[in-house]
Design a protein around this motif. Structure first.
Motif, mmCIF file in Angstrom:
data_model
loop_
_atom_site.group_PDB
_atom_site.id
_atom_site.type_symbol
_atom_site.label_atom_id
_atom_site.label_comp_id
_atom_site.label_asym_id
_atom_site.label_seq_id
_atom_site.Cartn_x
_atom_site.Cartn_y
_atom_site.Cartn_z
ATOM 1 N N GLU A 89 11.899 23.257 -10.742
ATOM 2 C CA GLU A 89 10.874 23.772 -11.658
ATOM 3 C C GLU A 89 9.543 24.029 -10.956
ATOM 4 O O GLU A 89 8.637 24.620 -11.543
ATOM 5 N N ALA A 90 9.386 23.562 -9.725
ATOM 6 C CA ALA A 90 8.144 23.756 -8.973
ATOM 7 C C ALA A 90 8.457 23.954 -7.506
ATOM 8 O O ALA A 90 9.488 23.482 -7.000
ATOM 9 N N ASP A 91 7.555 24.669 -6.816
ATOM 10 C CA ASP A 91 7.732 24.905 -5.381
ATOM 11 C C ASP A 91 7.403 23.666 -4.559
ATOM 12 O O ASP A 91 7.929 23.496 -3.456
ATOM 13 N N ALA A 92 6.533 22.822 -5.102
ATOM 14 C CA ALA A 92 6.101 21.638 -4.350
ATOM 15 C C ALA A 92 5.447 20.644 -5.295
ATOM 16 O O ALA A 92 5.004 20.991 -6.397
ATOM 17 N N GLY A 93 5.381 19.406 -4.852
ATOM 18 C CA GLY A 93 4.724 18.362 -5.624
ATOM 19 C C GLY A 93 4.046 17.375 -4.701
ATOM 20 O O GLY A 93 4.432 17.230 -3.532
ATOM 21 N N LEU A 94 3.040 16.717 -5.222
ATOM 22 C CA LEU A 94 2.330 15.689 -4.461
ATOM 23 C C LEU A 94 2.763 14.336 -4.997
ATOM 24 O O LEU A 94 2.456 13.977 -6.146
ATOM 25 N N VAL A 95 3.512 13.600 -4.176
ATOM 26 C CA VAL A 95 4.075 12.315 -4.595
ATOM 27 C C VAL A 95 3.751 11.255 -3.546
ATOM 28 O O VAL A 95 3.216 11.547 -2.482
ATOM 29 N N TYR A 96 4.122 10.020 -3.841
ATOM 30 C CA TYR A 96 3.959 8.962 -2.855
ATOM 31 C C TYR A 96 5.030 9.092 -1.763
ATOM 32 O O TYR A 96 6.129 9.603 -2.014
ATOM 33 N N VAL A 97 4.705 8.613 -0.589
ATOM 34 C CA VAL A 97 5.668 8.580 0.514
ATOM 35 C C VAL A 97 6.946 7.862 0.082
ATOM 36 O O VAL A 97 8.056 8.286 0.413
ATOM 37 N N THR A 98 6.800 6.789 -0.679
ATOM 38 C CA THR A 98 7.962 6.006 -1.104
ATOM 39 C C THR A 98 8.897 6.811 -1.997
ATOM 40 O O THR A 98 10.114 6.619 -1.959
ATOM 41 N N ASP A 99 8.347 7.720 -2.795
ATOM 42 C CA ASP A 99 9.192 8.555 -3.653
ATOM 43 C C ASP A 99 9.945 9.579 -2.830
ATOM 44 O O ASP A 99 11.095 9.917 -3.131
ATOM 45 N N ALA A 100 9.300 10.082 -1.779
ATOM 46 C CA ALA A 100 9.985 11.001 -0.868
ATOM 47 C C ALA A 100 11.126 10.293 -0.149
ATOM 48 O O ALA A 100 12.217 10.850 0.030
ATOM 49 N N THR B 254 0.859 -1.182 0.000
ATOM 50 C CA THR B 254 0.000 0.000 0.000
ATOM 51 C C THR B 254 0.899 1.236 0.000
ATOM 52 O O THR B 254 2.071 1.170 0.359
ATOM 53 N N ASN B 255 0.313 2.362 -0.417
ATOM 54 C CA ASN B 255 1.082 3.597 -0.492
ATOM 55 C C ASN B 255 0.145 4.776 -0.292
ATOM 56 O O ASN B 255 -1.067 4.653 -0.478
ATOM 57 N N ARG B 256 0.682 5.904 0.092
ATOM 58 C CA ARG B 256 -0.127 7.110 0.269
ATOM 59 C C ARG B 256 0.691 8.324 -0.145
ATOM 60 O O ARG B 256 1.907 8.238 -0.349
ATOM 61 N N LEU B 257 0.017 9.449 -0.276
ATOM 62 C CA LEU B 257 0.652 10.654 -0.791
ATOM 63 C C LEU B 257 1.265 11.518 0.307
ATOM 64 O O LEU B 257 0.851 11.464 1.461
ATOM 65 N N THR B 258 2.226 12.322 -0.093
ATOM 66 C CA THR B 258 2.825 13.330 0.770
ATOM 67 C C THR B 258 3.258 14.506 -0.096
ATOM 68 O O THR B 258 3.381 14.373 -1.319
ATOM 69 N N VAL B 259 3.463 15.636 0.511
ATOM 70 C CA VAL B 259 3.961 16.813 -0.198
ATOM 71 C C VAL B 259 5.478 16.841 -0.087
ATOM 72 O O VAL B 259 6.038 16.560 0.978
ATOM 73 N N VAL B 260 6.151 17.179 -1.194
ATOM 74 C CA VAL B 260 7.599 17.383 -1.146
ATOM 75 C C VAL B 260 7.916 18.773 -1.703
ATOM 76 O O VAL B 260 7.238 19.276 -2.596
ATOM 77 N N THR B 261 8.948 19.383 -1.138
ATOM 78 C CA THR B 261 9.442 20.686 -1.601
ATOM 79 C C THR B 261 10.951 20.594 -1.752
ATOM 80 O O THR B 261 11.570 19.634 -1.267
ATOM 81 N N VAL C 126 6.445 17.156 3.672
ATOM 82 C CA VAL C 126 5.363 17.724 4.474
ATOM 83 C C VAL C 126 4.218 16.713 4.484
ATOM 84 O O VAL C 126 3.620 16.422 3.445
ATOM 85 N N ASP C 127 3.924 16.141 5.635
ATOM 86 C CA ASP C 127 2.884 15.118 5.718
ATOM 87 C C ASP C 127 1.499 15.697 5.443
ATOM 88 O O ASP C 127 1.216 16.858 5.751
ATOM 89 N N VAL C 128 0.640 14.854 4.869
ATOM 90 C CA VAL C 128 -0.739 15.237 4.542
ATOM 91 C C VAL C 128 -1.675 14.369 5.380
ATOM 92 O O VAL C 128 -1.853 13.185 5.082
#
Length: 255
Positions: free
Chosen positions: A184-195, A112-119, A205-207
């Motif tokens: 190229e961006a201030d932030a992105g919404l990615v999976y926790v695993t990518d962070a 399973t996976n979930r999203l998080t914000v990265v900057t 930044v946790d969501v």
């Protein structure tokens, strides 16, 4: 002159025996130990490590990976693209493959996976919450709605009541991550695993609402790949104790 009368019959017999052996047939699976695994882009790091461990235990197998967005891989399979195993970032893409009659065994949920914000590490835009992504002047990047990480992003928006206006929508989560790490961006919404994979290249930044939108990852052997015995061996390895340990360390939840 001395004649070797026995040579011709013996040669004929040998050829007949070789022909009989060939006629018995060696299946493609026995003759070719190349296994092609089609896997979601978010599985890149974890499956490469799992692949190394699988190769150590099965040195006779030539394991090859194709990492792309799940929607792209699903469409390739539906169009007759070659592959032995499909690991998707959500059940929706696997359902499309199964409905097309391309699944031989499974699917089984393995992670399973979930999203998080990265900057960027220095966080020039001052992003401290999911709501900050919608702030005027903040450039946010997400996945396109038709791919699993984009569908999950829409779920987080619904649950949080925050409406994003992204500067771009990407075809897979690795492209979102690249937009952030390249500045190229201030932030992105990615999976926790990518962070986790990005390490010090990003700030996380946790969501809170992301826990309510968890993606289940199914894996299945594909029909027509010609290596179903090997394919099943690989899927069993992924779902086994060693595979689970690797997945957990890369940030995945395991069912």
């Amino acid at each position: 002159m001395r004649k070797f009368r026995g040579v011709v019959p013996s040669l004929a017999l040998l050829l007949a025996l070789l022909s009989a052996v060939a006629g018995c047939g060696v299946s493609a699976e026995e003759d070719d130990d190349t296994l092609t695994v089609l896997a979601a882009a978010s599985l890149t790091e974890s499956f490469r490590e799992i692949g190394d461990r699988f190769a150590t235990a099965n040195p006779e197998v030539d394991l090859r990976f194709n990492f792309q967005g799940s929607s792209m891989l699903a469409e390739q399979i539906r169009q007759g693209g070659a592959g032995d195993v499909f690991a998707s970032a959500n059940t929706g893409m696997m359902d499309k493959v199964r409905e097309a009659g391309a699944v031989a065994h499974g699917p089984d949920t393995f992670a399973t996976n979930r999203l998080t914000v990265v900057t960027p590490p220095d966080d020039p835009a001052g992003i401290d919450s999911f709501a900050d992504l919608a702030r005027p002047g903040a450039s946010a990047v997400v996945c396109a709605p038709q791919v699993p990480c984009g569908s999950a992003a829409e779920g987080v928006e619904r649950n949080s009541g925050v409406r994003l206006r992204p500067v771009s929508e990407e075809d897979d989560v690795k492209d979102v991550l690249h937009k952030v790490t390249s500045g190229e961006a201030d932030a992105g919404l990615v999976y926790v695993t990518d962070a986790v994979a990005a390490g010090d290249e990003v700030r996380r930044v946790d969501v809170p609402d992301a826990d309510q939108v968890t993606n289940e990852y199914p894996i299945a052997t594909l029909d027509g790949g010609g290596h179903q015995r090997l394919a099943q061996r690989f899927t069993d390895f992924v779902r086994g104790e060693e595979g689970r340990e690797v997945l957990r360390r890369h940030g995945f939840g395991t069912p």
